[in-house]
Design a protein around this motif. Structure first.
Motif, PDB file in Angstrom:
ATOM      1  N   TYR A 164       0.819  -1.221   0.000  1.00 47.81           N
ATOM      2  CA  TYR A 164       0.000   0.000   0.000  1.00 47.81           C
ATOM      3  C   TYR A 164       0.852   1.270   0.000  1.00 47.81           C
ATOM      4  O   TYR A 164       0.390   2.323   0.422  1.00 47.81           O
ATOM      5  CB  TYR A 164      -0.923   0.000   1.219  1.00 47.81           C
ATOM      6  N   THR A 165       2.078   1.166  -0.484  1.00 49.56           N
ATOM      7  CA  THR A 165       2.969   2.321  -0.508  1.00 49.56           C
ATOM      8  C   THR A 165       3.559   2.518  -1.894  1.00 49.56           C
ATOM      9  O   THR A 165       3.949   1.562  -2.556  1.00 49.56           O
ATOM     10  CB  THR A 165       4.121   2.149   0.509  1.00 49.56           C
ATOM     11  N   ALA A 166       3.607   3.777  -2.323  1.00 48.28           N
ATOM     12  CA  ALA A 166       4.259   4.162  -3.573  1.00 48.28           C
ATOM     13  C   ALA A 166       5.034   5.445  -3.324  1.00 48.28           C
ATOM     14  O   ALA A 166       4.760   6.175  -2.364  1.00 48.28           O
ATOM     15  CB  ALA A 166       3.242   4.362  -4.691  1.00 48.28           C
ATOM     16  N   LEU A 196      14.311   0.360  -1.050  1.00 44.71           N
ATOM     17  CA  LEU A 196      12.914   0.716  -0.799  1.00 44.71           C
ATOM     18  C   LEU A 196      12.057   0.448  -2.031  1.00 44.71           C
ATOM     19  O   LEU A 196      10.951  -0.114  -1.915  1.00 44.71           O
ATOM     20  CB  LEU A 196      12.821   2.188  -0.404  1.00 44.71           C
ATOM     21  N   LEU A 197      12.535   0.820  -3.205  1.00 41.96           N
ATOM     22  CA  LEU A 197      11.784   0.579  -4.441  1.00 41.96           C
ATOM     23  C   LEU A 197      11.546  -0.908  -4.659  1.00 41.96           C
ATOM     24  O   LEU A 197      10.458  -1.316  -5.087  1.00 41.96           O
ATOM     25  CB  LEU A 197      12.527   1.183  -5.632  1.00 41.96           C
ATOM     26  N   GLN A 201       7.721  -3.032  -4.741  1.00 37.27           N
ATOM     27  CA  GLN A 201       7.464  -3.520  -6.096  1.00 37.27           C
ATOM     28  C   GLN A 201       7.534  -2.406  -7.154  1.00 37.27           C
ATOM     29  O   GLN A 201       6.744  -2.371  -8.093  1.00 37.27           O
ATOM     30  CB  GLN A 201       6.100  -4.228  -6.192  1.00 37.27           C
ATOM     31  N   HIS A 202       8.479  -1.497  -6.962  1.00 41.41           N
ATOM     32  CA  HIS A 202       8.754  -0.416  -7.930  1.00 41.41           C
ATOM     33  C   HIS A 202       7.496   0.394  -8.262  1.00 41.41           C
ATOM     34  O   HIS A 202       7.276   0.752  -9.420  1.00 41.41           O
ATOM     35  CB  HIS A 202       9.378  -0.990  -9.194  1.00 41.41           C
ATOM     36  N   LYS A 203       6.744   0.710  -7.264  1.00 39.21           N
ATOM     37  CA  LYS A 203       5.592   1.605  -7.446  1.00 39.21           C
ATOM     38  C   LYS A 203       6.069   3.046  -7.227  1.00 39.21           C
ATOM     39  O   LYS A 203       6.320   3.458  -6.102  1.00 39.21           O
ATOM     40  CB  LYS A 203       4.460   1.249  -6.471  1.00 39.21           C
ATOM     41  N   ILE A 229      -3.354   0.781  -7.743  1.00 42.27           N
ATOM     42  CA  ILE A 229      -4.555   0.360  -7.032  1.00 42.27           C
ATOM     43  C   ILE A 229      -5.192  -0.851  -7.712  1.00 42.27           C
ATOM     44  O   ILE A 229      -5.685  -1.768  -7.053  1.00 42.27           O
ATOM     45  CB  ILE A 229      -5.551   1.533  -6.935  1.00 42.27           C
ATOM     46  N   LYS A 230      -5.156  -0.858  -9.035  1.00 39.80           N
ATOM     47  CA  LYS A 230      -5.687  -2.004  -9.775  1.00 39.80           C
ATOM     48  C   LYS A 230      -4.871  -3.254  -9.493  1.00 39.80           C
ATOM     49  O   LYS A 230      -5.414  -4.359  -9.373  1.00 39.80           O
ATOM     50  CB  LYS A 230      -5.696  -1.696 -11.270  1.00 39.80           C
ATOM     51  N   GLU A 231      -3.540  -3.101  -9.384  1.00 40.63           N
ATOM     52  CA  GLU A 231      -2.681  -4.242  -9.049  1.00 40.63           C
ATOM     53  C   GLU A 231      -3.063  -4.824  -7.693  1.00 40.63           C
ATOM     54  O   GLU A 231      -2.887  -6.019  -7.455  1.00 40.63           O
ATOM     55  CB  GLU A 231      -1.215  -3.806  -9.039  1.00 40.63           C
ATOM     56  N   ASN A 232      -3.575  -3.986  -6.809  1.00 42.74           N
ATOM     57  CA  ASN A 232      -4.041  -4.431  -5.492  1.00 42.74           C
ATOM     58  C   ASN A 232      -5.480  -4.939  -5.529  1.00 42.74           C
ATOM     59  O   ASN A 232      -6.078  -5.180  -4.478  1.00 42.74           O
ATOM     60  CB  ASN A 232      -3.955  -3.279  -4.480  1.00 42.74           C
ATOM     61  N   CYS A 233      -6.037  -5.067  -6.740  1.00 42.65           N
ATOM     62  CA  CYS A 233      -7.429  -5.507  -6.908  1.00 42.65           C
ATOM     63  C   CYS A 233      -8.388  -4.583  -6.174  1.00 42.65           C
ATOM     64  O   CYS A 233      -9.425  -5.017  -5.647  1.00 42.65           O
ATOM     65  CB  CYS A 233      -7.612  -6.942  -6.446  1.00 42.65           C
ATOM     66  N   TYR A 234      -8.052  -3.286  -6.132  1.00 42.79           N
ATOM     67  CA  TYR A 234      -8.887  -2.248  -5.523  1.00 42.79           C
ATOM     68  C   TYR A 234      -9.114  -2.470  -4.034  1.00 42.79           C
ATOM     69  O   TYR A 234     -10.068  -1.960  -3.458  1.00 42.79           O
ATOM     70  CB  TYR A 234     -10.219  -2.125  -6.259  1.00 42.79           C
ATOM     71  N   GLN A 235      -8.234  -3.237  -3.395  1.00 41.99           N
ATOM     72  CA  GLN A 235      -8.360  -3.450  -1.967  1.00 41.99           C
ATOM     73  C   GLN A 235      -8.007  -2.186  -1.200  1.00 41.99           C
ATOM     74  O   GLN A 235      -7.311  -1.311  -1.698  1.00 41.99           O
ATOM     75  CB  GLN A 235      -7.424  -4.568  -1.511  1.00 41.99           C
TER      76      GLN A 235
END
Length: 240
Positions: A164-166, A196-197, A201-203, A229-235
């Motif tokens: 949940y971090t970018a 950190l990147l 996951q390089h967000k 956010i889509k990669e997180n399935c909108y969770q």
């Protein structure tokens, strides 16, 4: 189905997560909740205004910390921003601006408690889609001061913080002025930033001011954020 995948991923994360109520009630509308973290004068409030397309947050140069309290801003509705399940979706952005640390007036304990209370108050039920670590592209990411906001994100978001971090790199026009592009900039980055990147996951996304209108900046950044956010399935991540 997408819903089954969403539920499965939620169980694997071990967090209390769910889609926002409004998004479930009306699939043609979506609200995304973002929180800004970073050091003093990193450009959090300015970035928040760009994300909102307004001037909700006080943003100015100062020899001291400008933001004292957490503040929530809500954007107007962006119509037909994206398509989901074959349907056009109207987007609204909610941004939580937070005090930076190190802070010229507040202790680390006070900053953390202020942010913790604000996350629970604003996103306790609807949840947080993404924490944005705001980092100046023209300031090296090294030393204890740079890692304070990361530590705060880890402590406040828990073990799922990486999902949940970018990173939002501000002042990215300085990269071009120095003769770099984004790839060469990251290639020359210190190990602390590269580590950190890799963890998140390089967000990341770069914010340019020169040569681009505010609308262009906003759309590019939001499109990139929606990819995460889509990669997180909108969770979402909720706070008890």
């Amino acid at each position: 189905t997408e819903e089954q995948l969403y539920q499965l991923k939620g169980r694997l994360c071990g967090e209390s997560i769910f889609k926002t109520g409004k998004a479930m009630a009306d699939p043609s509308k979506m609200i995304i909740n973002l929180a800004l973290f970073g050091t003093t004068q990193s450009g959090k409030s300015s970035a928040g205004n760009i994300l909102l397309g307004s001037a909700d947050f006080l943003s100015s140069f100062a020899p001291c910390s400008v933001t004292q309290d957490c503040s929530l801003g809500c954007s107007c509705h962006l119509r037909s921003f994206m398509r989901r399940r074959g349907q056009e979706v109207t987007l609204q952005v909610r941004v939580l601006d937070t005090p930076g640390y190190p802070h010229s007036r507040l202790s680390k304990k006070n900053v953390k408690q202020e942010v913790r209370d604000a996350l629970a108050r604003h996103f306790g039920q609807e949840g947080l889609h993404l924490a944005l670590l705001v980092q100046r592209a023209d300031v090296p990411f090294c030393g204890q001061d740079a890692t304070y906001p990361v530590q705060m994100i880890q402590e406040l978001l828990g073990h799922a913080w990486k999902n949940y971090t970018a990173i939002l790199f501000t002042h990215a026009e300085k990269i071009e002025e120095a003769g770099f592009n984004e790839d060469t900039y990251l290639h020359e980055a210190p190990d602390t930033l590269l580590t950190l990147l890799n963890s998140i996951q390089h967000k990341y996304v770069f914010q340019y001011k020169k040569g681009k209108s505010l609308s262009e900046q906003r759309m590019k950044i939001l499109e990139r954020i929606m990819e995460f956010i889509k990669e997180n399935c909108y969770q979402v991540l909720t706070f008890k």
